[in-house]
Design an enzyme around this catalytic site. Structure first.
Site, PDB file in Angstrom:
ATOM      1  N   HIS A  66       0.805  -1.213   0.000  1.00 42.20           N
ATOM      2  CA  HIS A  66       0.000   0.000   0.000  1.00 42.20           C
ATOM      3  C   HIS A  66       0.846   1.275   0.000  1.00 42.20           C
ATOM      4  CE1 HIS A  66      -3.113  -2.857   1.179  1.00 42.20           C
ATOM      5  NE2 HIS A  66      -4.005  -1.943   0.891  1.00 42.20           N
ATOM      6  N   TYR A 109      -2.315   4.909   0.301  1.00 49.03           N
ATOM      7  CA  TYR A 109      -2.330   5.133  -1.153  1.00 49.03           C
ATOM      8  C   TYR A 109      -1.835   6.545  -1.472  1.00 49.03           C
ATOM      9  CZ  TYR A 109      -5.486   1.083  -1.126  1.00 49.03           C
ATOM     10  OH  TYR A 109      -6.051  -0.147  -0.922  1.00 49.03           O
ATOM     11  N   TYR A 153     -13.308   4.274  -3.052  1.00 48.33           N
ATOM     12  CA  TYR A 153     -11.951   4.233  -3.581  1.00 48.33           C
ATOM     13  C   TYR A 153     -11.912   5.185  -4.761  1.00 48.33           C
ATOM     14  CZ  TYR A 153     -10.394   0.136  -0.936  1.00 48.33           C
ATOM     15  OH  TYR A 153     -10.021  -0.713   0.066  1.00 48.33           O
ATOM     16  N   HIS A 172     -17.420   1.528  -1.802  1.00 54.53           N
ATOM     17  CA  HIS A 172     -16.928   0.385  -1.028  1.00 54.53           C
ATOM     18  C   HIS A 172     -17.768   0.254   0.233  1.00 54.53           C
ATOM     19  CE1 HIS A 172     -14.481  -2.477   1.026  1.00 54.53           C
ATOM     20  NE2 HIS A 172     -13.928  -1.614   1.862  1.00 54.53           N
TER      21      HIS A 172
END
Length: 550
Positions: free
Chosen positions: A184, A252, A311, A329
């Protein structure tokens, strides 16, 4: 310096509102009295507290931690109370919890499968990736996640065909000690207008000792601190200095430099149930401004254990505009996910005008931030996959040849997994279109046999009567192949028949992927190629007809 500023504000508030107890240790009794009062106050309209406090799946201290984080992120009035109570205490002095379990610990493989020569990296752990690159004049800067997820950076000169580096640019807290390899925190890189190189890396929720996350309702349980480092000298990769201007809890990273020199960094502000935000670094400065929240997670009214979040995937499309696609999500406080689909649904579209930092939908209607699932469904929905009972596992922005925008989504279901496109035409979205350039496309190998499994095709040269492309496909033996192909088709024709001219890689039991490096005119000047076979994984740079080994 977001974290420090927020802490300072919390201390000031605690002195002015709560009688100055931030400077002195608050008793346990006083803390729990104030905590209980706030939970009672907000429980009248927020059923999440009752849902969390009823949980028995883990220890009482675990759920106290989760309630604390929810209260801390959802209701900032709790932050000075909590900060005063925990001052000087370690995590284990606050919560009686066992050591984190983020294993199994990564073991360096002793016998790696051999890969063809020509790569420019050491062996890369984790999931396949291409690193992050930036082309400045005639030099390509490439940063990637190397040994134990630490960021490594190198540069390649297109004229001299010489490498500089790689250099280790920082120390990641991911995948250290007894932790598994975590992908990640892959690094990104930007070069500012003064030549300083910025690298952001390492984030997957922060560390327990970072405390609670002021931007999220989700605890920092994944591990990995987001960091921002800057080169000590312009265009110099040998030494980097760490900044303290982004939240350590972020996960991220994507970034883009606009024509005016401003840099936009997009990230999720914590673990799953966290907002997505962007940080802006104005041209001529070295640090990011405080985060701007794009999307906000919300607990479902009928079942507060379930949380609706997103996301997002941004992409720079012009000198002043960034297009963002996203998916819904459906997460939960149990931290359980169905790994067949991960509860990923729908596809959404919006765009950011960086001249005024305003978001718009496809109809150019101004959006009010932050977006929730309710407002996203009303104003930015491009494809309702929930209605079609389809998983949209990922999304990405597309710019069509006529300059219009569309949304690509990875549709998954029983027996299929493919990328499709949603198009906006005559005031409405339509779905299930093939991606541009994927239909009426034929590829013949060097023997003249048709290839049925074309994985990727990237046009390298486009003349009026001749085209050249890099292609990745599976051959008749099941090997992954990276090759250069030619076509005599007329430029602009929708249907092309390609003929393999040169096979550069032919690797059995492997996976090959590529990412183009483009100049300002959108010409592909080089390719980063990833080859993975078992636990062996390397990056290759294709330039001027050959792999350029470092």
């Amino acid at each position: 310096m977001v974290k420090i500023i927020r802490f300072t504000v919390a201390v000031v508030l605690s002195i002015s509102i709560f009688g100055g107890y931030a400077k002195a240790e608050m008793s346990k009794e006083a803390f729990f009295d104030k905590r209980t009062a706030l939970i009672i106050k907000h429980s009248h309209h927020d059923k999440t507290f009752d849902a969390l406090q009823k949980q028995k799946s883990f220890s009482p201290d675990y759920w106290r931690w989760r309630v604390d984080q929810y209260l801390y992120g959802q209701y900032p009035e709790y932050q000075p109370i909590y900060n005063a109570y925990i001052e000087g205490k370690s995590f284990n002095e606050i919560y009686d919890l066992p050591p984190e379990n983020l294993g199994p610990k990564w073991q360096e493989p002793t016998n790696l499968p051999s890969l063809p020569d020509g790569y420019f990296t050491d062996n890369l752990p984790g999931n396949p990736h291409h690193g992050w690159h930036k082309l400045v004049s005639d030099k390509i800067y490439i940063v990637y996640q190397g040994h134990l997820t630490d960021p490594h950076v190198a540069s390649y000169d297109l004229k001299t065909k010489q490498w500089d580096g790689p250099y280790k640019a920082g120390q990641s807290t991911l995948s250290k000690g007894d932790r598994k390899i975590d992908s990640h925190g892959r690094p990104i890189l930007e070069v500012d207008s003064l030549g300083y190189i910025h690298i952001v890396f390492g984030g997957h929720g922060g560390e327990r000792e970072d405390g609670l996350n002021p931007l999220s309702i989700d605890t920092p349980h994944a591990g990995g601190r987001m960091k921002h480092v800057v080169s000590a000298k312009p265009y110099d990769l040998s030494q980097f200095e760490e900044k303290q201007d982004i939240a350590p809890f972020a996960s991220y990273a994507k970034s883009y430099t606009m024509a005016n020199g401003d840099i936009y960094f997009f990230t999720r502000a914590g673990t799953h149930k966290s907002p997505w935000v962007y940080y802006k670094m104005k041209n001529g400065t070295q640090t990011f401004e405080p985060a701007v929240t794009i999307s906000l997670p919300t607990s479902q009214l009928n079942d507060p254990i379930m949380v609706d979040t997103f996301y997002i995937n941004p992409m720079k499309v012009s000198d002043t505009e960034i297009v963002i696609t996203s998916l819904w999500h459906a997460c939960n406080f149990y931290e359980t996910h169905d790994k067949t689909h991960y509860n990923r649904l729908n596809a959404y579209f919006m765009k950011l005008d960086t001249t005024n930092d305003t978001f718009y939908n496809i109809k150019n209607e101004k959006l009010t931030l932050p977006l929730t699932i309710s407002s996203a469904n009303k104003y930015t929905l491009a494809y309702n996959s929930e209605k079609d009972k389809v998983t949209s596992f990922g999304t990405k922005p597309l710019v069509l040849k006529d300059g219009s925008y569309s949304v690509a989504y990875e549709a998954r279901g029983k027996g299929y997994r493919e990328w499709r496109m949603a198009k906006f035409d005559e005031g409405k979205w339509s779905h299930n279109h093939p991606l541009p350039g994927t239909t009426n496309r034929k590829l013949l190998d060097k023997k003249g046999t048709y290839i049925t499994d074309i994985l990727a095709l990237e046009v390298l040269e486009e003349g009026e009567q001749h085209l050249k492309a890099a292609v990745i496909y599976k051959n008749e033996s099941g090997n992954s192949v990276f090759a250069i192909a030619n076509s005599s088709a007329v430029k602009g024709r929708k249907s092309h028949e390609w003929q393999v001219d040169k096979v550069a890689l032919n690797v059995g039991k492997s996976r090959i992927s590529m990412q183009p490096i483009k100049d300002d005119a959108e010409n592909t000047v080089a390719l980063v190629v990833n080859v993975r076979k078992g636990q062996a994984q390397r990056l290759y740079l294709w330039h001027d007809g050959a792999f350029r080994k470092n």
